[in-house]
Motif scaffolding. Structure first.
Motif, PDB file in Angstrom:
ATOM      1  N   PRO A  59       7.054  28.473  64.344  1.00 56.79           N
ATOM      2  CA  PRO A  59       8.171  27.604  64.000  1.00 56.79           C
ATOM      3  C   PRO A  59       8.691  26.835  65.220  1.00 56.79           C
ATOM      4  O   PRO A  59       8.868  27.420  66.286  1.00 56.79           O
ATOM      5  N   HIS A  61      11.500  23.230  66.108  1.00 56.09           N
ATOM      6  CA  HIS A  61      12.432  22.251  65.544  1.00 56.09           C
ATOM      7  C   HIS A  61      11.783  20.870  65.576  1.00 56.09           C
ATOM      8  O   HIS A  61      11.459  20.372  66.662  1.00 56.09           O
ATOM      9  N   SER A 133      19.470  33.587  63.618  1.00 54.47           N
ATOM     10  CA  SER A 133      20.626  33.140  64.414  1.00 54.47           C
ATOM     11  C   SER A 133      20.615  31.628  64.627  1.00 54.47           C
ATOM     12  O   SER A 133      21.658  31.037  64.867  1.00 54.47           O
TER      13      SER A 133
ATOM     14  N   VAL B  79       8.856  32.429  74.841  1.00 55.77           N
ATOM     15  CA  VAL B  79       8.309  33.474  73.959  1.00 55.77           C
ATOM     16  C   VAL B  79       7.331  34.374  74.722  1.00 55.77           C
ATOM     17  O   VAL B  79       7.192  35.558  74.420  1.00 55.77           O
ATOM     18  N   HIS B  82       9.062  37.037  76.499  1.00 54.18           N
ATOM     19  CA  HIS B  82       9.407  38.002  75.476  1.00 54.18           C
ATOM     20  C   HIS B  82       8.246  38.964  75.225  1.00 54.18           C
ATOM     21  O   HIS B  82       8.431  40.160  75.070  1.00 54.18           O
ATOM     22  N   ASP B  83       7.021  38.428  75.169  1.00 49.19           N
ATOM     23  CA  ASP B  83       5.867  39.154  74.612  1.00 49.19           C
ATOM     24  C   ASP B  83       4.756  39.512  75.589  1.00 49.19           C
ATOM     25  O   ASP B  83       3.939  40.365  75.280  1.00 49.19           O
ATOM     26  N   PRO B  99      15.155  37.831  74.870  1.00 50.97           N
ATOM     27  CA  PRO B  99      15.708  37.791  73.507  1.00 50.97           C
ATOM     28  C   PRO B  99      17.091  37.137  73.434  1.00 50.97           C
ATOM     29  O   PRO B  99      17.527  36.761  72.347  1.00 50.97           O
ATOM     30  N   HIS B 103      17.214  30.661  70.353  1.00 54.08           N
ATOM     31  CA  HIS B 103      16.731  31.193  69.084  1.00 54.08           C
ATOM     32  C   HIS B 103      15.203  31.179  69.090  1.00 54.08           C
ATOM     33  O   HIS B 103      14.607  30.479  69.886  1.00 54.08           O
ATOM     34  N   PRO B 104      14.583  31.926  68.145  1.00 51.28           N
ATOM     35  CA  PRO B 104      13.120  32.049  68.198  1.00 51.28           C
ATOM     36  C   PRO B 104      12.376  30.713  68.284  1.00 51.28           C
ATOM     37  O   PRO B 104      11.460  30.583  69.091  1.00 51.28           O
ATOM     38  N   ALA B 105      12.754  29.729  67.488  1.00 50.53           N
ATOM     39  CA  ALA B 105      11.980  28.486  67.478  1.00 50.53           C
ATOM     40  C   ALA B 105      12.123  27.741  68.814  1.00 50.53           C
ATOM     41  O   ALA B 105      11.188  27.075  69.263  1.00 50.53           O
ATOM     42  N   ILE B 106      13.276  27.848  69.441  1.00 51.29           N
ATOM     43  CA  ILE B 106      13.469  27.209  70.750  1.00 51.29           C
ATOM     44  C   ILE B 106      12.639  27.948  71.800  1.00 51.29           C
ATOM     45  O   ILE B 106      12.034  27.332  72.678  1.00 51.29           O
ATOM     46  N   ASN B 108       9.842  29.245  71.264  1.00 41.39           N
ATOM     47  CA  ASN B 108       8.437  28.870  71.090  1.00 41.39           C
ATOM     48  C   ASN B 108       8.074  27.627  71.880  1.00 41.39           C
ATOM     49  O   ASN B 108       6.903  27.383  72.148  1.00 41.39           O
ATOM     50  N   ARG B 109       9.050  26.796  72.248  1.00 43.84           N
ATOM     51  CA  ARG B 109       8.734  25.564  72.990  1.00 43.84           C
ATOM     52  C   ARG B 109       9.307  25.536  74.397  1.00 43.84           C
ATOM     53  O   ARG B 109       8.707  24.950  75.290  1.00 43.84           O
TER      54      ARG B 109
END
Ligand SMILES: Cc1cc2nc3c(=O)[nH]c(=O)nc-3n(C[C@H](O)[C@H](O)[C@H](O)COP(=O)(O)OP(=O)(O)OC[C@H]3O[C@@H](n4cnc5c(N)ncnc54)[C@H](O)[C@@H]3O)c2cc1C
Ligand code: FES
Ligand code: FES
Lengths: 170, 290
Positions: A59, A61, A133, B79, B82-83, B99, B103-106, B108-109
Motif C-alpha cells: 500500500p 498513498h 492509524s 519499512v 521495521h523488518d 513502528p 503510518h504503514p503506507a508512508i 513503505n515509501r
C-alpha cells in the motif's frame, strides 16, 4: 521542460503508455486520465488514507507519488482488486458487519487491510487499529471495521478462499 | 493543493544527479520517497523548477555490514528499518523506533536518507542517529566525506549537507552485546508526530554504565543529546537513585521552545517522565538477565 513525459506503467494488470505532466499525482492520473474513481482524494497530503493503492504489492498513498515516479511500476487500485476478487472476502465482511456508511474511506480501508493481512496473517485487534492509524473514517467509529478485518484474518488463516462479492450476500 | 509545474529528471547515477542539480542553478530539489516533499510541494511551501528523482540510483541502496559498521544506503525504506534482520541485530534502536514513524503506507515509501536529510526535529530516525553514534556519508562535487551525527544536525532543518550534496548512506557502529537500548515516545495519537520521544543506548560491560547516549526528539530545533543526564549515569549502577539524578539533570540539557502546542515546562516534564520510564525499563531488563 515541465512538458508531459511519456510514461509506461501497469494498472490493474494492463500495461499502459501515457503522456503525463510531471506535477500530476498518481491519484489524479488514475481518476482523471483513467477514470478509475475508486481511488478517492481527501486531504491530498498523506493524512486521510482515502487514496491508497497497491504499488508493486504494497500500500502507498496515490496522493504522495507523482505518476511519472510510478513509471515501470505495477499498480492495483480497488477496482483491480475487486475484479480479481482478491478482496472479495473483505468486501463481504465489511458489508455484513456494516463497516461502511458513506463509503468514502472504504477503498483505502480495503487496501490497508489487504496490506496488513499480507504481512501478518492473524493480527491482534491492537495491530489492526495500529495499521488503520493512517485511515480516517468520519462515519463508523472504526469498531465495525476492526471487526470485519479480524473476521477475514481468521477465515483466511483457516484456509477459506475469498468468495466473490455479490450485491446481495447469499 | 496542487504542486507548481516542474521538470522531472530520473538520473541513474550519483554523478548524473549532481550534474542535474548543478545545471538547475539552485532551483532544484532531490526527491527520494517524497513523503515529506510532496506535501510541501502541494502546499506550495516549496516550488522548485526541477525535481531530481534519486529513487533509482543503485549506489544509494543496500544494507550491509563492513568492518564493524552497518551501512544503510540512503534509499533504505522505513519499512526495512521495521523488518530487516540485519537492522534488528545491528541497529536495534532503528527497529524499535520504526513502528512510531508515520503510518504503514508512508513507511513503505519514506526513506531513512530522506528523513535524516530533512532533519525534522520531531522525527524519530534523526534522533536515533545521535543515540547510535552514527556517521553520515555525504557525496558532492568535491567527493565523499563522513560526518558524525553530533556534527550533522546544526539548526532547525539545517544539516552539514551543502546545497546540491546528497546524503549517500548512514553508517552505524554495530550493536555490541554489552549495549542495551530502549525507545519510546509520547504522542496524542499513534502515528502522529510525538510531543516528545527518546532513544537510549547504554554501554554496560559489567554492572555499571560505562557510556551513555540519550537522544531526544521534539524538544528543540534539532534532535538533541542530553549530556548532563548522560553524565549523571556514567560510572553508576542503573538504580532508582541514578535514574532520579539523570531526570533532574535534564533541566540543564533541554530548553524546549514556546511553540503553541504544549508549554515548554510541560514538554520538559514529559521528557523527564519518558526518561524515567525508559531507564526503568532497562533496569528491569538488567534485573531479568541477572
Ligand atoms: C501523514 C504523515 C505523517 C508522518 N509522520 C511522521 C512521523 O511520525 N515521524 C517521522 O519521522 N516522519 C513522519 N513523516 C515523514 C516521513 O517519515 C518522510 O518519509 C520522511 O521524513 C522523508 O523521507 P522521504 O524519503 O519521503 O523524503 P522526501 O520527501 O523525498 O525528501 C525530504 C527532503 O529531503 C531531501 N532528500 C531526500 N533524500 C535525500 C538524500 N539522499 N540526500 C539529500 N537530500 C535528500 C529532499 O530534497 C527533501 O528536501 C510523516 C509524513 C506524512 C505524510
Ligand atoms: S488523499 Fe491521500 S491521504 Fe488523503
Ligand atoms: S464510511 Fe464514511 S468515512 Fe468511513
Amino acid at each position: 521542460m515541465s512538458a508531459p513525459l511519456p510514461v509506461t506503467l501497469t494498472v490493474n494488470g494492463e500495461t499502459l503508455s501515457h503522456l503525463i505532466e510531471p506535477r500530476e499525482t498518481l491519484a489524479d492520473f488514475l481518476r482523471r486520465d483513467l477514470g478509475l474513481t475508486g481511488t478517492h482524494t481527501g486531504c491530498e497530503m498523506g493524512v486521510c488514507g482515502a487514496c491508497l493503492v497497491m504499488l508493486d504489492g504494497v500500500p502507498v498513498h496515490a496522493c504522495l507519488i507523482f505518476a511519472v515516479q510510478a513509471a515501470g511500476a505495477d499498480i492495483a487500485t480497488v477496482e483491480g482488486l475487486t475484479e480479481s476478487a482478491a478482496v472479495a472476502d473483505l468486501q463481504r465482511a465489511f458489508h455484513e458487519r456494516n463497516a461502511l456508511q458513506c463509503g468514502f474511506c472504504t477503498p483505502g480501508m480495503l487496501i490497508t487491510a489487504q496490506g496488513l493481512l499480507a504481512r501478518t496473517s492473524v493480527p491482534s485487534r491492537a495491530e489492526i487499529r495500529d495499521a488503520l492509524s493512517g485511515n480516517y473514517c468520519r462515519c463508523t467509529g472504526y469498531e465495525a471495521i476492526v471487526d470485519a478485518i479480524e473476521t477475514v484474518a481468521h477465515k483466511r488463516a483457516a484456509g477459506e478462499a475469498a468468495p466473490r462479492f455479490t450485491e446481495e450476500p447469499a | 493543493m496542487k504542486a507548481r509545474a516542474f521538470d522531472y529528471i530520473r538520473p541513474a547515477t550519483v554523478a548524473e544527479a549532481l550534474a542535474a542539480f548543478a545545471e538547475a542553478e539552485g532551483d532544484a530539489s532531490y526527491i527520494a520517497g517524497g513523503q515529506s516533499l510532496i506535501p510541501a510541494l502541494a502546499l506550495r511551501l516549496q516550488a522548485p523548477a526541477r525535481l531530481i528523482d534519486i529513487g533509482h540510483i543503485a549506489a544509494l541502496r543496500g544494507i550491509a555490514v563492513e568492518d564493524g559498521w552497518l551501512r544503510l544506503g540512503a534509499l533504505t525504506r522505513h519499512v526495512e528499518a521495521h523488518d530487516h534482520p540485519l537492522i534488528a541485530v545491528h541497529a536495534p534502536l532503528l527497529a524499535l523506533a520504526a513502528p512510531y514513524v508515520a503510518h504503514p503506507a508512508i513507511r513503505n515509501r519514506g526513506t531513512l536518507g530522506g528523513s535524516v536529510a530533512l532533519a525534522d526535529p520531531a522525527s524519530e530516525f534523526p534522533a536515533m542517529m545521535l543515540a547510535m553514534a552514527a556517521e553520515i556519508e555525504i557525496v558532492g562535487a568535491e567527493g565523499t566525506r563522513r560526518v558524525p551525527a553530533d556534527a550533522f544536525f546544526q539548526d532547525l532543518y539545517q544539516t552539514a549537507l551543502e546545497p546540491g550534496e546528497l546524503l549517500a548512506a548512514l553508517h552505524i557502529p554495530v550493536a555490541r552485546p554489552e549495549q542495551r537500548c530502549a525507545f519510546d515516545e509520547i504522542a496524542r495519537r499513534r502515528g502522529d508526530y510525538a510531543l516528545v520521544g527518546c532513544g537510549i543506548r547504554l554501554t554496560m560491560p559489567r554492572d555499571r554504565v560505562e557510556e551513555a547516549h540519550i537522544a531526544f526528539l521534539a524538544v528543540g530545533p534539532t534532535p538533541m543529546r542530553a549530556p548532563a543526564a548522560e553524565a549523571a549515569l556514567i560510572g553508576a549502577r542503573l538504580d532508582a537513585e541514578a535514574i532520579r539524578r539523570a531526570q533532574a539533570a535534564l533541566a540543564r540539557d533541554l530548553d524546549p521552545p514556546e511553540d503553541g502546542e504544549v508549554p515548554p515546562a510541560m514538554r520538559l516534564h514529559l521528557a523527564r517522565v519518558l526518561l524515567g520510564r525508559l531507564l526503568g525499563r532497562l533496569q528491569d531488563q538488567i534485573a531479568e538477565a541477572a
